[in-house]
Design an enzyme around this catalytic site. Structure first.
Site, PDB file in Angstrom:
ATOM      1  CB  SER A   1      41.837 -28.964 -16.764  1.00  0.00           C
ATOM      2  OG  SER A   1      41.288 -28.209 -15.878  1.00  0.00           O
TER       3      SER A   1
ATOM      4  CG  HIS B   1      39.750 -28.898 -20.909  1.00  0.00           C
ATOM      5  ND1 HIS B   1      39.099 -29.473 -21.855  1.00  0.00           N
ATOM      6  CD2 HIS B   1      39.400 -28.700 -19.803  1.00  0.00           C
ATOM      7  CE1 HIS B   1      37.994 -29.858 -21.123  1.00  0.00           C
ATOM      8  NE2 HIS B   1      38.036 -29.449 -19.899  1.00  0.00           N
TER       9      HIS B   1
ATOM     10  CG  ASP C   1      37.661 -26.923 -17.007  1.00  0.00           C
ATOM     11  OD1 ASP C   1      36.832 -27.686 -17.674  1.00  0.00           O
ATOM     12  OD2 ASP C   1      38.782 -27.175 -16.579  1.00  0.00           O
TER      13      ASP C   1
ATOM     14  CG  MET D   1      32.740 -24.460 -14.196  1.00  0.00           C
ATOM     15  SD  MET D   1      33.316 -25.272 -12.616  1.00  0.00           S
ATOM     16  CE  MET D   1      34.756 -26.646 -13.359  1.00  0.00           C
TER      17      MET D   1
ATOM     18  CG  HIS E   1      34.577 -28.632 -20.244  1.00  0.00           C
ATOM     19  ND1 HIS E   1      34.732 -29.504 -19.255  1.00  0.00           N
ATOM     20  CD2 HIS E   1      33.001 -28.947 -20.776  1.00  0.00           C
ATOM     21  CE1 HIS E   1      33.909 -30.104 -18.864  1.00  0.00           C
ATOM     22  NE2 HIS E   1      32.868 -29.858 -19.623  1.00  0.00           N
TER      23      HIS E   1
ATOM     24  CG  MET F   1      31.362 -27.745 -17.328  1.00  0.00           C
ATOM     25  SD  MET F   1      32.666 -28.115 -16.087  1.00  0.00           S
ATOM     26  CE  MET F   1      34.093 -27.319 -16.790  1.00  0.00           C
TER      27      MET F   1
ATOM     28  CG  MET G   1      32.020 -34.524 -18.565  1.00  0.00           C
ATOM     29  SD  MET G   1      33.568 -33.669 -18.367  1.00  0.00           S
ATOM     30  CE  MET G   1      33.848 -33.473 -16.617  1.00  0.00           C
TER      31      MET G   1
ATOM     32  N   GLY H   1      32.121 -29.797 -12.405  1.00  0.00           N
ATOM     33  CA  GLY H   1      31.938 -28.739 -11.576  1.00  0.00           C
ATOM     34  C   GLY H   1      33.428 -28.615 -10.920  1.00  0.00           C
ATOM     35  CG  PHE H   2      33.946 -29.010  -7.609  1.00  0.00           C
ATOM     36  CD1 PHE H   2      34.220 -27.713  -7.024  1.00  0.00           C
ATOM     37  CD2 PHE H   2      32.492 -29.310  -7.577  1.00  0.00           C
ATOM     38  CE1 PHE H   2      33.130 -27.195  -6.444  1.00  0.00           C
ATOM     39  CE2 PHE H   2      31.765 -28.544  -7.164  1.00  0.00           C
ATOM     40  CZ  PHE H   2      31.787 -27.440  -6.712  1.00  0.00           C
ATOM     41  N   GLY H   3      37.613 -29.477  -9.968  1.00  0.00           N
ATOM     42  CA  GLY H   3      39.015 -30.413 -10.143  1.00  0.00           C
ATOM     43  C   GLY H   3      39.114 -31.303  -8.966  1.00  0.00           C
TER      44      GLY H   3
ATOM     45  CG  ASP I   1      37.733 -32.738 -18.191  1.00  0.00           C
ATOM     46  OD1 ASP I   1      38.477 -32.801 -17.521  1.00  0.00           O
ATOM     47  OD2 ASP I   1      36.860 -31.638 -18.539  1.00  0.00           O
TER      48      ASP I   1
ATOM     49  N   GLY J   1      39.939 -36.552 -13.301  1.00  0.00           N
ATOM     50  CA  GLY J   1      40.640 -37.709 -12.647  1.00  0.00           C
ATOM     51  C   GLY J   1      41.577 -38.076 -13.420  1.00  0.00           C
TER      52      GLY J   1
ATOM     53  CB  SER K   1      44.462 -32.024  -9.720  1.00  0.00           C
ATOM     54  OG  SER K   1      43.572 -33.079  -9.930  1.00  0.00           O
TER      55      SER K   1
HETATM   56  O1  LIG Z   1      35.851 -30.150 -16.410  1.00  0.00           O
HETATM   57  C1  LIG Z   1      36.427 -30.317 -15.256  1.00  0.00           C
HETATM   58  C2  LIG Z   1      35.555 -30.369 -13.904  1.00  0.00           C
HETATM   59  O2  LIG Z   1      34.312 -30.292 -14.376  1.00  0.00           O
HETATM   60  C3  LIG Z   1      37.720 -30.314 -15.323  1.00  0.00           C
HETATM   61  O3  LIG Z   1      38.499 -30.302 -16.580  1.00  0.00           O
HETATM   62  C4  LIG Z   1      38.642 -31.481 -14.742  1.00  0.00           C
HETATM   63  O4  LIG Z   1      37.810 -31.697 -13.631  1.00  0.00           O
HETATM   64  C5  LIG Z   1      40.024 -31.485 -14.658  1.00  0.00           C
HETATM   65  O5  LIG Z   1      40.648 -31.458 -13.544  1.00  0.00           O
HETATM   66  P1  LIG Z   1      41.239 -33.010 -12.930  1.00  0.00           P
HETATM   67  O6  LIG Z   1      42.049 -33.522 -13.754  1.00  0.00           O
HETATM   68  O7  LIG Z   1      41.899 -32.558 -11.410  1.00  0.00           O
HETATM   69  O8  LIG Z   1      40.103 -34.004 -12.450  1.00  0.00           O
HETATM   70 FE   LIG Z   2      36.800 -29.695 -18.251  1.00  0.00          FE
END
Ligand SMILES: O=C(CO)[C@H](O)[C@H](O)COP(=O)(O)O
Ligand SMILES: [Fe+2]
Length: 253
Positions: A35, A60, A62, A64, A95, A97, A166, A171-173, A200, A202, A223
């Site tokens: 991602s 992947h 994202d 949003m 993806h 969102m 999920m 919403g956030f990485g 997907d 963490g 990340s």
């Molecule tokens: O869809 C996502 C967030 O909504 C991202 O794909 C996902 O968070 C990937 O980042 P990380 O591996 O840092 O969590």
């Molecule tokens: Fe994603």
């Protein structure tokens, strides 16, 4: 040492909910999709190229909209530019969102998206959306947020190419992996043995084994992968963990 990207054949009579109508082939493999949300967004093109050169199986992306999730990233014009930069080969898993995912199907297909992964929570007519995505020439992914049960996804499982469970609130990485989502993955794997199942949020070297044991085979990592000094090794480690779990599952049968 296992060969990376190991492919297995599964044949479990009676377990598939509706084998005759299933779209799934009887094989699935370990695939790693970075991602790029966590990368330097001013260098998205070169980051995509870098990830593919480091051994990624797909990308992947994202999307949003600031409405379905409280964050904004990019849309189809960026996808069109990325496609020009990376060439025709890399598989783009979008993806989405976004609210009203129906409105971006054709623009994303025209921009070069390979798979359109929409959220079940974002539409009132998943069946029609699946049909529109397929008619636009893309594969179909169906995502569920942590609060959505896997039983709500199940009626569509034989019509899709991939289910996305999920493992963070979208919403956030950079969020913490939700291990309590793993029973959803295990249940899906038991009911749909040949379905591509993606996780997907963490996911990285510390959490991959939970995902692999539960039965996920498409692994998104943001990340943990992008920030690594050695993304090639991280991708290889993730893929090996999944490939070994797939092989173990086939031997256990
Ligand atoms: O869809 C996502 C967030 O909504 C991202 O794909 C996902 O968070 C990937 O980042 P990380 O591996 O840092 O969590
Ligand atoms: Fe994603």
């Amino acid at each position: 040492m296992l060969r990376l990207g190991i492919l297995i054949r599964v044949s479990l009579p009676g377990l598939h909910a509706n084998p005759t109508n299933s779209r799934h082939s009887m094989a699935y493999s370990a695939k790693i999709g970075p991602s790029i949300l966590s990368s330097d967004l001013s260098c998205l093109g070169s980051e995509c190229v870098r990830m593919m050169e480091c051994g990624a199986d797909y990308l992947h992306l994202d999307v949003m909209d600031g409405h379905f999730v409280p964050n904004i990233t990019f849309g189809h014009p960026m996808v069109e530019c990325l496609r020009k930069t990376v060439g025709q080969d890399p598989f783009f898993d979008m993806h989405m969102m976004v609210s009203r995912p129906e409105q971006w199907v054709k623009p994303m297909a025209a921009a070069g998206a390979s798979q359109y992964t929409f959220h079940l929570e974002a539409t009132t007519n998943p069946g029609n959306l699946i049909k529109e995505i397929r008619e636009s020439g893309m594969k179909v992914g169906l995502a569920i947020k942590p609060g959505t049960t896997v039983e709500e996804l199940a009626p569509w499982a034989n019509q899709i190419d991939m289910a996305l469970v999920m493992t963070v609130e979208p919403g956030f990485g950079g969020q913490k992996f939700m291990e309590d989502m793993m029973p959803k993955v295990s249940w899906l794997r038991s009911q749909f043995p040949s379905l591509d199942i993606e996780v997907d949020g963490g996911v990285g070297p510390d959490t991959i084994h939970k995902c692999a044991e539960a039965g996920a085979n498409m692994i998104v990592s943001g990340s943990a992968l992008i920030a690594s000094d050695d993304p090639r090794s991280v991708i290889a480690l993730l893929r090996t963990a999944v490939a070994e779990a797939i092989q173990k599952r086939s031997l256990d049968r």
